[in-house]
Design an enzyme around this catalytic site. Structure first.
Site, PDB file in Angstrom:
ATOM      1  N   ASN A 198      -7.278  -3.193  -5.605  1.00 18.56           N
ATOM      2  CA  ASN A 198      -7.395  -4.666  -5.538  1.00 18.56           C
ATOM      3  C   ASN A 198      -7.116  -4.980  -6.625  1.00 18.56           C
ATOM      4  OD1 ASN A 198      -8.188  -5.179  -2.603  1.00 18.56           O
ATOM      5  ND2 ASN A 198      -9.535  -3.622  -2.966  1.00 18.56           N
ATOM      6  N   HIS A 212     -13.560  -2.784   9.928  1.00 18.95           N
ATOM      7  CA  HIS A 212     -12.959  -2.374   8.822  1.00 18.95           C
ATOM      8  C   HIS A 212     -13.364  -3.516   7.662  1.00 18.95           C
ATOM      9  CE1 HIS A 212     -10.736   0.426  11.190  1.00 18.95           C
ATOM     10  NE2 HIS A 212     -10.266  -0.608  11.717  1.00 18.95           N
ATOM     11  N   GLU A 268      -6.269   2.019  -2.072  1.00 21.20           N
ATOM     12  CA  GLU A 268      -5.574   0.890  -2.479  1.00 21.20           C
ATOM     13  C   GLU A 268      -6.270   0.417  -3.843  1.00 21.20           C
ATOM     14  OE1 GLU A 268      -6.136  -2.683  -0.302  1.00 21.20           O
ATOM     15  OE2 GLU A 268      -7.406  -1.498   1.075  1.00 21.20           O
ATOM     16  N   GLU A 322     -10.042   1.758  -4.821  1.00 20.50           N
ATOM     17  CA  GLU A 322     -10.763   2.021  -3.384  1.00 20.50           C
ATOM     18  C   GLU A 322     -10.347   3.454  -2.915  1.00 20.50           C
ATOM     19  OE1 GLU A 322     -10.727  -0.932  -0.399  1.00 20.50           O
ATOM     20  OE2 GLU A 322     -11.674  -2.157  -1.794  1.00 20.50           O
ATOM     21  N   LYS A 369       0.938  -1.381  -0.156  1.00 20.67           N
ATOM     22  CA  LYS A 369       0.032   0.002   0.034  1.00 20.67           C
ATOM     23  C   LYS A 369       0.652   1.137   0.120  1.00 20.67           C
ATOM     24  CE  LYS A 369      -3.839  -1.815   2.240  1.00 20.67           C
ATOM     25  NZ  LYS A 369      -3.630  -3.315   2.392  1.00 20.67           N
ATOM     26  N   ARG A 428      -7.949  -7.752  -8.617  1.00 21.08           N
ATOM     27  CA  ARG A 428      -8.715  -9.070  -8.547  1.00 21.08           C
ATOM     28  C   ARG A 428     -10.091  -8.820  -8.802  1.00 21.08           C
ATOM     29  NH1 ARG A 428     -10.562  -8.687  -3.708  1.00 21.08           N
ATOM     30  NH2 ARG A 428      -9.099  -7.929  -1.802  1.00 21.08           N
ATOM     31  N   GLU A 460      -1.796   6.262   8.597  1.00 26.54           N
ATOM     32  CA  GLU A 460      -2.447   7.497   7.936  1.00 26.54           C
ATOM     33  C   GLU A 460      -3.627   7.964   8.802  1.00 26.54           C
ATOM     34  OE1 GLU A 460      -3.832   5.513   4.402  1.00 26.54           O
ATOM     35  OE2 GLU A 460      -5.595   4.966   5.328  1.00 26.54           O
TER      36      GLU A 460
END
Length: 665
Positions: free
Chosen positions: A279, A224, A277, A264, A116, A281, A189
């Site tokens: 993903n 999360h 980030e 995202e 990330k 997939r 962050e």
């Protein structure tokens, strides 16, 4: 051209990919661990290859075994699904090196987004706004979010609200990340507690075409982990939506992306957004995008892998789709994952001619066993409708009416969230479930009491001889039955057979309608209102259904086994699992809520905490030990023994608090 596809995954995503393969005429190959030998995805494949063992590290995470399985079975392509090896660049390269087709992005793109922190730097260079990783957080940066750099799904993630907590939470996150992802790199962050989690579905081919296939809101999260997702994301101004899509496309182009993926973002209240980030997939929540576009994203993945070119632009979105993730877990105990036999799993899908568009993606069926080896998601239920309100209503009703007999689930939380005024008004943010926890998890004491009454009367009907249970020639004592609810509290039912039928002593306004009194169905009259309850029993476990949902109860034996009693302060394993570390020693003085040891089960880490202030007098847990449900782990002797107060409804087990969830978020 792909002729035989191996899915390097399990459960509902394997079944989902197989469904598209059948439609396209592609043969299928499954892989399975020993606990999954009889799983639905194994039976539905044309061929299946055993991966010896049970733990993910020995089976679904063994890339070498999966590549060998594909070659042995005659597969010529591999689809990774999501989770497990789906974002492992080394696995993708191994598939290609074996001469197989990889249904996913290039290994270099996976590697570029694998960290990330590195991804943030790369995406920032493309002009996309990011939340900077904080090297030396200050008081002004609070609250903070500690995140694992190499993974997701809530693992290695901690919210920190004071700098004093930061060192300990970083160490805990590093330990969890190292075990989950093979890297202990973490970063900090800023945490935006009222931000929205919005993502853009991407699809790209090898000819330079990159689609932004609409967007999704995934803000309803617990620890999360996404719980409810929808497409399109509601209430976003057109200018912001256009900018989000453009940023996602820029991110994909920056790394030469090919295939399906998701960018995202965190959307602030002021409309500003930041890249989180990518993903690399297919996402768990991809069905909502399929529902509003009419696309088959898996079919597009296969077409791109075969070298086909995408059309210039994707189709527009139509209507609204919402997805609810159904988990085997106990909301009454901090959503602790649940295991056991799923005796019944039924969800009615309305006929298309009546306008019903309801989809079920599931890896389980009647009789499936929910084991501690894998994540706790049972199924995804997806509803589409022309409007958001109609989709929410349809989905809430479908979830509430589902027949789920077995481990406890989050079904009631989902139905309540979908019906909550704040949700229906679109007031979404990542703290939604925590903010409205009182409304979403409040016990329905009256409903539970009536369900227990229905269970008792159904049991009386089952044991009926020529004379009804409880019949006396002269007035006598009431019949008494006791049940334990999922929150650990006990419910007592007292009823008598009167001239007017069976009547509950504690419910003077409730009587049984005698002619509908059977072991499977009980009709109760509450004043002028009649309700019918369906009752099913599996050993001591009883499930009572109404249109509003299902109440799970366990019969309390009249004469408890003395050997089953435990001493005060005893901590029992809440589920089968593995002790991964201990945090105290015999003789230590401990405080209520202090972690004593950590278990890993169902891809989650669980804290076992001290139930009260006192001394740890016994510890039977050692790292690496496999424990079964109910195993004695430790004993804490309270420092001050207070006189006990008998409260029948508050008999609860020790608290076990999960710290993170491994299922893909």
């Amino acid at each position: 051209m792909i002729t035989n596809l191996l899915v390097a995954n399990r459960g509902e995503i394997a079944r989902r990919v197989f469904r598209t393969c059948r439609a396209l005429g592609i043969a299928t190959t499954a892989v399975h661990s020993d606990p999954d030998a009889g799983a639905p995805h194994v039976r539905e494949a044309d061929a299946a290859v055993r991966l010896p063992g049970a733990a993910p590290a020995d089976t679904y995470l063994r890339g070498d075994l999966i590549v060998r399985a594909a070659l042995d079975a005659g597969a010529d392509a591999v689809h990774p699904g999501y989770g497990f090896l789906s974002e492992d660049a080394g696995f993708a390269q191994a598939v290609l090196d074996a001469g197989l087709t990889w249904v996913g992005p290039p290994p270099a793109a996976i590697a570029a987004m694998g960290s990330k922190t590195a991804a943030k730097r790369l995406i920032a260079q493309a002009g996309v706004p990011v939340l900077d990783a904080l090297v030396e957080p200050a008081e002004a940066d609070l609250p903070l979010l500690v995140k694992a750099a190499a993974g997701g799904g809530g693992r290695g993630m901690r919210v920190v609200r004071s700098l004093a907590e930061l060192p300990g939470e970083i160490e805990a996150a590093k330990a969890e990340a190292a075990k989950a992802f093979g890297s202990d790199e973490v970063f900090c962050e800023r945490y935006l507690p009222t931000g929205r989690h919005v993502e853009v579905q991407l699809m790209a081919d090898a000819h330079g075409t990159v689609w932004a296939v609409g967007d999704r809101d995934c803000s309803l999260q617990r620890r999360h982990q996404k719980v409810i997702e929808e497409a399109p994301a509601p209430g976003i101004p057109d200018a912001v939506r256009t900018a989000l899509h453009a940023a996602a496309v820029s991110a994909a182009r920056a790394i030469g992306y090919v295939g399906a993926g998701t960018a995202e973002f965190l959307l602030a209240e002021d409309g500003r957004f930041h890249f989180l980030e990518m993903n690399t997939r297919l996402q768990v929540e991809h069905p909502v995008t399929e529902a509003v576009t009419g696309l088959d994203l898996v079919a597009l993945q296969l077409a791109v892998a075969e070298g086909e070119k995408l059309p210039a632009a994707p189709p527009p979105t139509n209507g609204c789709a919402i997805e609810a993730r159904l988990y085997a877990e106990n909301p009454a105990h901090d959503h602790r994952p649940a295991t056991g036999i799923l005796h019944r799993f039924e969800l009615t899908v309305p006929h298309e001619e009546f306008g019903g568009t309801l989809r079920l993606d599931s890896g389980v069926e009647n009789g499936s066993t929910i084991t501690p080896h894998y994540d706790a998601m049972l199924a995804k239920v997806i509803a589409w409708a022309p409007t958001r309100a109609a989709a929410a209503r349809r989905l809430a009703d479908a979830v509430a009416r589902a027949r789920l007999h077995g481990p406890t689930t989050n079904r009631e939380l989902l139905a309540r969230a979908l019906r909550h005024p704040a949700f229906l008004e679109g007031r979404l943010h990542t703290g939604f479930l925590a903010e409205h926890a009182a409304d979403l998890t409040a016990p329905d004491d009256k409903g539970a009491a009536r369900a227990a009454l229905a269970a008792a009367l159904a049991d009386a009907a089952e044991r009926r001889t020529p004379l009804p249970s409880g019949w006396r020639n002269l007035p006598s004592q009431s019949q008494v039955k006791r049940y334990r609810a999922t929150d650990g509290g006990e419910l007592e039912v007292r009823y008598r057979l009167t001239r007017d039928g069976l009547r509950a002593d504690d419910h003077p306004d409730t009587e049984l309608v005698e002619h509908e009194h059977t072991p499977e169905s009980v009709t109760l009259r509450h004043g002028t209102i009649r309700r019918t309850y369906r009752v099913a029993r599996y050993g001591p476990d009883v499930f009572v259904e109404t249109p509003d949902g299902t109440t799970a109860l366990t019969v309390v034996p009249r004469f408890p086994d003395p050997a089953a009693q435990t001493e005060p302060g005893a901590l029992l394993a809440p589920m089968p699992g593995t002790v991964i570390r201990v945090a105290a020693a015999v003789g230590d003085t401990v405080t209520a809520g202090q972690p004593l040891l950590f278990l890993e089960a169902m891809k989650m880490e669980h804290r076992v905490v001290a139930p009260a202030d006192g001394t740890l007098v016994e510890l039977r847990a050692t790292p690496g030990r496999q424990v079964e449900l109910g195993t004695l782990l430790a004993v804490v002797k309270p420092s001050v023994v207070k006189p006990s107060v008998v409260k029948p409804s508050v008999v609860k087990p020790s608290v076990v608090k999960p710290t993170a969830v491994a299922q893909e978020a």
